[in-house]
Design an enzyme around this catalytic site. Structure first.
Site, mmCIF file in Angstrom:
data_model
loop_
_atom_site.group_PDB
_atom_site.id
_atom_site.type_symbol
_atom_site.label_atom_id
_atom_site.label_comp_id
_atom_site.label_asym_id
_atom_site.label_seq_id
_atom_site.Cartn_x
_atom_site.Cartn_y
_atom_site.Cartn_z
ATOM 1 N N GLU A 10 2.649 -11.113 -16.662
ATOM 2 C CA GLU A 10 2.163 -10.131 -15.692
ATOM 3 C C GLU A 10 1.482 -8.945 -16.373
ATOM 4 O OE1 GLU A 10 5.121 -8.186 -13.233
ATOM 5 O OE2 GLU A 10 6.581 -8.222 -14.844
ATOM 6 N N CYS A 20 0.831 -1.201 0.000
ATOM 7 C CA CYS A 20 0.000 0.000 0.000
ATOM 8 C C CYS A 20 0.869 1.255 0.000
ATOM 9 C CB CYS A 20 -0.886 0.019 1.234
ATOM 10 S SG CYS A 20 -1.797 -1.507 1.476
ATOM 11 N N TRP A 77 -3.541 -2.149 -1.380
ATOM 12 C CA TRP A 77 -3.410 -3.470 -2.013
ATOM 13 C C TRP A 77 -3.901 -4.442 -0.956
ATOM 14 C CZ3 TRP A 77 -1.280 -8.256 -1.369
ATOM 15 C CH2 TRP A 77 -1.144 -9.056 -2.515
ATOM 16 N N LYS A 123 3.839 -2.819 -6.610
ATOM 17 C CA LYS A 123 5.266 -2.630 -6.859
ATOM 18 C C LYS A 123 6.129 -3.218 -5.731
ATOM 19 C CE LYS A 123 8.591 -0.786 -9.393
ATOM 20 N NZ LYS A 123 8.928 -1.563 -10.597
ATOM 21 N N GLU A 183 12.522 -14.208 -17.912
ATOM 22 C CA GLU A 183 12.099 -12.813 -17.782
ATOM 23 C C GLU A 183 11.107 -12.433 -18.895
ATOM 24 O OE1 GLU A 183 12.142 -10.796 -15.502
ATOM 25 O OE2 GLU A 183 11.937 -8.813 -16.371
ATOM 26 N N LYS A 196 7.414 -11.069 -17.998
ATOM 27 C CA LYS A 196 6.892 -9.780 -18.494
ATOM 28 C C LYS A 196 5.574 -9.995 -19.205
ATOM 29 C CE LYS A 196 8.615 -7.451 -16.630
ATOM 30 N NZ LYS A 196 9.763 -7.589 -15.769
ATOM 31 N N ASN A 212 0.390 0.129 6.094
ATOM 32 C CA ASN A 212 0.928 -0.775 5.085
ATOM 33 C C ASN A 212 1.530 -1.955 5.841
ATOM 34 O OD1 ASN A 212 2.144 -1.972 2.883
ATOM 35 N ND2 ASN A 212 3.939 -0.648 2.972
ATOM 36 N N GLY A 213 1.172 -3.184 5.469
ATOM 37 C CA GLY A 213 1.725 -4.355 6.157
ATOM 38 C C GLY A 213 0.607 -5.254 6.651
ATOM 39 N N HIS A 227 11.766 -33.229 -21.392
ATOM 40 C CA HIS A 227 11.405 -33.787 -20.089
ATOM 41 C C HIS A 227 9.990 -33.403 -19.670
ATOM 42 C CE1 HIS A 227 15.492 -35.143 -19.867
ATOM 43 N NE2 HIS A 227 15.890 -33.913 -20.171
ATOM 44 N N ARG A 260 1.744 1.257 -5.942
ATOM 45 C CA ARG A 260 1.925 0.424 -4.753
ATOM 46 C C ARG A 260 0.672 -0.378 -4.420
ATOM 47 N NH1 ARG A 260 6.545 1.707 -1.218
ATOM 48 N NH2 ARG A 260 5.521 0.311 0.205
HETATM 49 C C1 F6R Z 1 8.266 -8.099 -12.222
HETATM 50 C C2 F6R Z 1 8.635 -7.395 -11.004
HETATM 51 C C3 F6R Z 1 8.779 -8.182 -9.766
HETATM 52 C C4 F6R Z 1 9.912 -7.628 -8.904
HETATM 53 C C5 F6R Z 1 9.937 -8.319 -7.541
HETATM 54 C C6 F6R Z 1 11.106 -7.882 -6.698
HETATM 55 O O1 F6R Z 1 8.222 -7.230 -13.309
HETATM 56 O O2 F6R Z 1 8.804 -6.198 -11.006
HETATM 57 O O3 F6R Z 1 8.944 -9.530 -10.019
HETATM 58 O O4 F6R Z 1 11.121 -7.823 -9.588
HETATM 59 O O5 F6R Z 1 8.743 -8.042 -6.873
HETATM 60 O O6 F6R Z 1 11.071 -6.512 -6.436
HETATM 61 P P1 F6R Z 1 12.335 -5.760 -5.883
HETATM 62 O O7 F6R Z 1 13.350 -5.735 -6.971
HETATM 63 O O8 F6R Z 1 11.835 -4.385 -5.544
HETATM 64 O O9 F6R Z 1 12.819 -6.512 -4.691
#
Ligand code: F6R
Length: 614
Positions: free
Chosen positions: A494, A2, A74, A609, A487, A491, A100-101, A510, A27
């Protein structure tokens, strides 16, 4: 997760709070709210859904007052409804809390409050805090003293902002364990709180960061700090260098697109000042305190990171083993923290995190440290918890990353890991000056090469539009491009909500081969590196089963067109830096597939985020 903001001063608080929330929407974005103190009482507006709904609610029923707090949620406990949106208030609606938490013992705390007649109106864990405060304030306590009585009773993780009409003109902010940041921003005759820098940049760059177990008392003209056991605390003021433009969209349709396009500049910033002119040695600033002797003695390195940062860790293992000859392993932080890991004497843990606040990564760092490891953090956000928890810090220097899906932080991580591997190799004698010179020259050329790939955006957009309707995607990579496959898949899933898997080409037989048919496009990263022939064989196996292949290849590879249905081309560079180039077309592809499907690219559903809860 949040986002929290607060303002105390002489200006109208509501537009400032809403503006701050706008900057923090990444967030959490399932509901939002503000509480403003005016004429001895509190006024609250809350709305389910995106922030625009709150803006409408505030426009319909305006608020005025110059002290307030705001929150973008969130959801963890309780559905994303208006009732569960923060701020939460006590029975008399005179005190409000944003949080937040997760408060893990909220049920135990709630039962006696309910028995004593407190009326709860939400399903959240947060609401207990404000009812506990109500009891303390009823005894005549100041808001900070009420907070100091209540907060030690909370278990779990919490970053909080509190205001009360019973003790007007102030915000109390606190941080219990690692629940994401609380930053105090200093203005002229006004002060601010926020969970993240972007909310503050328009107003101030002079800030203090709250650590775990710390509380701030913020009025228009003064800020003081205490520990949660009540002791006065002096905190440093820091001036951050991020500029407000970096946290704005600057004409791009989405932050994600802007951040993808920022990569050449961001990588130049990451490289800046990292090579000593006279010696050609890689150097980091004073935040890396490891001595050369300690580097030479390193027996083993464990790299940890979540999601995209975990993919960077996989590339890091490859780089460090190749250039410095140090055995490496990669761990998922949420697994590492709970599995009693063995730490060998002198071992280094490299924790990779853009936000510096990911709760599992922080826990893995603490676990490793408690077992005797040295901890180095690769981190973007200045002042974040990871920078305090680590012995050594290497910054990404990539500026604020606002889009939920990481792009420029990933490439900055790869460049920092590349530099770090050269740094280790130079000190251990595994990378000689000539090899260093070549490797570094390639890194300095990378921004130009990324620019060239970005120039192919129209082609990638057209490709995305051809395939946006697929239900599943497979991404294949081998060697150093295996993490690129992971990756690329992350991408795509998500952002577009299309199911996508990344796999090492050698694993196809496999089990994965069973999935191949004409409906599942396969993106194969087929660069001219030592495993080129192997990936070409994998492509042949896919095509033999009617699979559709999109190959990512070097621009001088004439052979590949004969193997693939579509070819995306990138310039040649050395194998070890190439993951930072190869991922760029995959970022653009995912972006355009998602945009074509009408998704909210900057705020994908169910994600946020900084992941500050487990
Ligand atoms: C995917 C993404 C997440 C972050 C993960 C770690 O696009 O952004 O998978 O990489 O939540 O976040 P940080 O780097 O802030 O620890």
């Amino acid at each position: 997760m949040c986002g929290i903001v607060g303002y105390v001063g002489s200006r109208d608080a509501t537009p400032l709070l809403v503006g701050g929330l706008r900057r923090l929407e990444y967030r959490g974005y399932d509901s939002a709210g503000v509480a403003v103190q005016q004429n001895g009482k509190l006024e609250i507006r809350r709305a389910e859904g995106k922030l625009d709904n709150l803006v409408t609610a505030v426009a319909q029923h305006p608020l005025s007052g110059s002290v307030g707090i705001g929150h973008t949620r969130w959801a963890t406990h309780g559905r994303p409804t208006e009732q569960n949106a923060h701020p939460h208030v006590d029975c008399g609606a005179v005190t409000a809390v944003i949080h937040n938490g997760i408060i893990e013992n909220f049920a135990d705390l709630k039962a006696p409050l309910v028995a004593a007649g407190h009326r709860f109106t939400s399903e959240t864990d947060t609401e207990v805090v404000v009812h506990l405060l109500e009891d303390e304030l009823a005894k005549g306590a100041l808001l900070e003293d009420a907070a100091l009585a209540v907060l030690p009773r909370l278990e779990g993780a919490a970053a909080l902002g509190l205001i009360s009409a019973k003790d007007p003109g102030k915000i109390v902010a606190a941080r219990i364990s690692n629940a994401g940041g609380v930053i105090v921003g200093y203005g002229q005759g006004e002060n601010f709180i926020a969970s993240d820098m972007p909310a503050l940049l328009e107003h101030t760059r002079s800030v203090s960061f709250l650590g775990a177990g710390e509380l701030a008392i913020v009025t228009a003209t003064a800020v003081s700090f205490r520990t949660l056991d009540g002791k006065p605390l002096t905190k440093e003021r820091t001036t951050v260098t991020w500029d407000p433009v970096a946290a704005a969209k600057s004409g791009y349709r989405h932050f994600m697109l802007k951040e993808i396009h920022e990569q050449p500049r961001a990588i130049s910033d990451t490289l800046l000042g990292r090579v000593e002119r006279t010696t050609g040695r890689v150097v980091f600033d004073e935040n890396v305190r490891m001595t050369d002797d300690q580097v030479r003695a390193l027996p083993r390195i464990t790299l940890v990171g979540c999601g995209t940062a975990g993919h960077a860790a996989l590339v890091g293992k490859y780089l460090i083993e190749r250039l410095a000859g140090i055995p490496c392993d990669v761990e998922i932080p949420s697994e590492y923290r709970y599995r009693e890991p063995v730490v060998t004497n002198g071992q280094l843990i490299v924790a990779i995190t853009q936000s510096g606040e990911t709760v599992d990564t922080l826990a893995a760092m603490h676990e490793a440290k408690a077992r005797g490891a040295r901890v180095l953090a690769l981190v973007n956000v200045v002042g974040s918890e990871a920078t305090r928890a680590a012995d050594d810090v290497i910054y990404l220097h990539t500026g604020p990353e606002i889009a939920v899906a990481s792009s420029k932080a990933y490439t900055a991580m790869l460049v920092d890991l590349y530099l770090f591997a050269i740094y280790l190799g130079q000190r251990r004698g595994t990378v000689d000056p000539e090899r260093s010179r070549q490797l570094l020259a390639e890194a300095f050329h990378l921004p130009t090469l990324i620019d060239a790939v970005l120039g192919q955006e129209p082609k990638l957009k057209a490709l995305a539009y051809r395939y946006h309707g697929a239900r599943d995607f497979l991404f294949l990579g081998r060697g150093i491009q295996y993490p690129t496959a992971l990756e690329g898949a992350l991408k795509l899933k998500e952002l577009s909500y299309i199911h996508a898997e990344g796999t090492a080409g050698g694993e196809m037989k496999h089990g994965i081969n069973a999935l191949i048919d004409e409906h599942m496009p396969v993106v194969a990263i087929a660069l001219r590196d030592p495993v080129y022939r192997k990936i070409v064989s994998n492509i042949a196996e896919v095509r033999a089963r009617a699979g559709v292949v999109i190959a990512l290849a070097h621009d001088d590879d004439e052979e590949i067109a004969g193997h693939a249905d579509e070819v995306v081309r990138i310039p040649r560079t050395n194998e070890l830096i190439s993951p930072a180039l190869a991922v760029v077309p995959l970022q653009l592809f995912a972006y355009h597939v998602a945009d074509r499907r009408g998704n909210d690219v900057d705020q994908p559903r169910n994600l946020a985020k900084a992941v500050t809860v487990e």
